[in-house]
Design a protein around this motif. Sequence first.
Motif, PDB file in Angstrom:
ATOM      1  N   ILE A 194      15.272  14.968   1.494  1.00 24.66           N
ATOM      2  CA  ILE A 194      13.664  14.362   1.532  1.00 24.66           C
ATOM      3  C   ILE A 194      13.063  14.505   2.906  1.00 24.66           C
ATOM      4  N   LEU A 195      13.766  14.652   4.047  1.00 25.73           N
ATOM      5  CA  LEU A 195      12.878  15.008   5.207  1.00 25.73           C
ATOM      6  C   LEU A 195      12.481  16.518   4.968  1.00 25.73           C
ATOM      7  N   GLU A 196      13.170  17.432   4.442  1.00 30.86           N
ATOM      8  CA  GLU A 196      12.664  18.855   4.017  1.00 30.86           C
ATOM      9  C   GLU A 196      11.469  18.849   3.165  1.00 30.86           C
ATOM     10  N   ARG A 197      11.566  17.789   1.999  1.00 29.58           N
ATOM     11  CA  ARG A 197      10.321  17.757   1.332  1.00 29.58           C
ATOM     12  C   ARG A 197       8.976  17.351   1.995  1.00 29.58           C
ATOM     13  N   ILE A 198       9.220  16.278   2.810  1.00 26.72           N
ATOM     14  CA  ILE A 198       8.331  16.005   3.805  1.00 26.72           C
ATOM     15  C   ILE A 198       7.709  17.044   4.573  1.00 26.72           C
ATOM     16  N   GLY A 206       0.774  -1.183  -0.046  1.00 30.74           N
ATOM     17  CA  GLY A 206       0.093  -0.192  -0.027  1.00 30.74           C
ATOM     18  C   GLY A 206       0.860   1.451  -0.033  1.00 30.74           C
ATOM     19  N   PHE A 207       2.242   1.131  -0.232  1.00 32.88           N
ATOM     20  CA  PHE A 207       2.972   2.290  -0.476  1.00 32.88           C
ATOM     21  C   PHE A 207       2.931   3.255  -1.650  1.00 32.88           C
ATOM     22  N   THR A 208       2.929   4.383  -1.761  1.00 35.10           N
ATOM     23  CA  THR A 208       2.734   5.138  -3.013  1.00 35.10           C
ATOM     24  C   THR A 208       4.145   5.536  -3.546  1.00 35.10           C
ATOM     25  N   GLU A 209       4.467   5.240  -4.819  1.00 34.41           N
ATOM     26  CA  GLU A 209       5.700   5.714  -5.157  1.00 34.41           C
ATOM     27  C   GLU A 209       5.845   7.150  -5.546  1.00 34.41           C
ATOM     28  N   LEU A 210       6.852   8.058  -5.011  1.00 37.27           N
ATOM     29  CA  LEU A 210       7.052   9.550  -5.537  1.00 37.27           C
ATOM     30  C   LEU A 210       8.130   9.388  -6.525  1.00 37.27           C
ATOM     31  N   PHE A 211       8.260  10.718  -6.875  1.00 35.43           N
ATOM     32  CA  PHE A 211       9.239  10.664  -8.024  1.00 35.43           C
ATOM     33  C   PHE A 211       9.732  12.184  -7.688  1.00 35.43           C
ATOM     34  N   GLU A 212      11.347  12.154  -7.735  1.00 34.32           N
ATOM     35  CA  GLU A 212      11.903  13.523  -7.314  1.00 34.32           C
ATOM     36  C   GLU A 212      11.428  14.767  -8.190  1.00 34.32           C
ATOM     37  N   ALA A 213      11.158  14.592  -9.487  1.00 35.17           N
ATOM     38  CA  ALA A 213      10.935  15.821 -10.429  1.00 35.17           C
ATOM     39  C   ALA A 213       9.237  16.086 -10.121  1.00 35.17           C
ATOM     40  N   ASP A 214       8.380  15.519  -9.369  1.00 36.06           N
ATOM     41  CA  ASP A 214       7.068  15.728  -9.181  1.00 36.06           C
ATOM     42  C   ASP A 214       6.862  16.735  -8.006  1.00 36.06           C
ATOM     43  N   THR A 215       5.768  17.131  -7.991  1.00 31.32           N
ATOM     44  CA  THR A 215       5.256  17.779  -6.743  1.00 31.32           C
ATOM     45  C   THR A 215       4.787  16.701  -5.606  1.00 31.32           C
ATOM     46  N   TRP A 216       5.166  16.698  -4.426  1.00 35.21           N
ATOM     47  CA  TRP A 216       4.876  15.856  -3.409  1.00 35.21           C
ATOM     48  C   TRP A 216       3.460  16.221  -2.860  1.00 35.21           C
ATOM     49  N   LYS A 217       2.524  15.483  -2.849  1.00 35.29           N
ATOM     50  CA  LYS A 217       1.321  15.836  -2.167  1.00 35.29           C
ATOM     51  C   LYS A 217       1.182  14.639  -1.085  1.00 35.29           C
ATOM     52  N   LEU A 218       1.442  14.847   0.250  1.00 36.72           N
ATOM     53  CA  LEU A 218       1.238  14.265   1.101  1.00 36.72           C
ATOM     54  C   LEU A 218       0.256  14.237   2.305  1.00 36.72           C
ATOM     55  N   LYS A 219      -0.309  13.117   2.901  1.00 35.98           N
ATOM     56  CA  LYS A 219      -1.334  13.374   3.902  1.00 35.98           C
ATOM     57  C   LYS A 219      -1.004  12.507   5.218  1.00 35.98           C
TER      58      LYS A 219
END
Length: 429
Positions: free
Chosen positions: A282-286, A35-48
């Motif tokens: 990665i922590l900053e983007r989170i 159930g994990f969602t893959e993220l990509f560096e070039a995309d905008t991260w939308k987390l919840k």
Amino acid sequence: MNKQSLAKHLIKFIDASPSNYFACINSRNLLLENGFTELFEADTWKLKKGGKYFVVINDSSFYAFTIGNKKINESGFKIAGSHTDSPSFLIKPNPEINKKDFIVLNTEVYGGPIFYTWFDRPLSISGRVFIESKDPFKPIKKFINYDKDLLIIPSLCIHQNREVNNGVAFNAQKDTLPFITIDKNKDFSFKKIIADYLKVKEKEILSYDLTLYSREKGCFLGANNEFISVGRLDNLAAVHAGMMALVDNKDKENTCVVAAFDNEEIGSNTMQGADSPVLRTILERIAYAMEMNEEDYERALSKSFLISTDAAHSIHPNYLEKSDPTNEPKLNKGPVIKMAANRAYITDGYSRAVIEKLAKDAKIPVQTFVNRSDLKGGSTIGPITQSQLKIAGIDMGSPLLSMHSVRELGGVDDHYYMYNLIGEFFKKV
């Protein structure tokens, strides 16, 4: 999952991961299945909150995390770090060397393998290959695990080296080159072997990142099947323990991270290594995706904790004199807290106290390791990570024998203890 099932899963994971690239491929598949969602560096991260995510960096490192319900600047990040690479031999460009029609491949040592353990056993190749495309910045990428007994590094017979049992110094450019075929026509091409396997044209292959690996499968051994014998326990056992602890974590409060860096065995100074901004970024983007500002992020770091998990040394029954006389970790007696006066490990009194109490509450045994005062030891990702991030932490690992051999020996109980310890760490409020 009970300890024997977890150990079987580990052996299966390692057997399917002959290189750092396949360790990431198999980790990615396991995370997606859970159930994990893959993220990509070039995309905008939308987390919840409650979300489960991961990102793969340069095919050979990955960073998986779950977002807790508590504000991160109140609970901090709980991080389990490890690395995907293991000592081996890289295949050089233009590797064919003809020696009286015997074809050997030119290789370069990666990390610190124990040379003699690689001799006289079936080997093959694993890694990635880049194929020509129209866009020079986007070559076609293929991953290869050449599923065949392909190569061997043959020993020199004792009749021609009578001193072999007294110890031999190996020359990496001469003695450890793998033998692949006899070619009287002098037209053998290693690239053609790869091209035929991948079903592409030889002339289309631009480059490759390929390593040797042993084809022998992992197994249990010991009078009670209490030991794990397999290659790359250092450090895929730690990758596996952290990832499985994250997958099985039912706690909803904390934001938990598994960081599986690459290139620890050669110093970590690559963009996917611990000696880079990768984890900090990665922590900053989170943090920013969770609408935290810079001050919130710094507050979160001040409350964060890192368990740097890399293999530790068990005392060796045939070489007891090589170990410290009062700190004697043993197989199947629990995870090992690693300490060093020169801070080759990041453990200090505070971080050790944290883990000792956490383990005590969970009834998980832990041990301590320090080097003999007259022997220099190794280091790992802990100090390197702290040089990039101001974060409290500890260096730990499951005890091994034969570390950096082509085939290492670990304990079934120790892997279960480490998995449970990281799990307790993730859910501790």
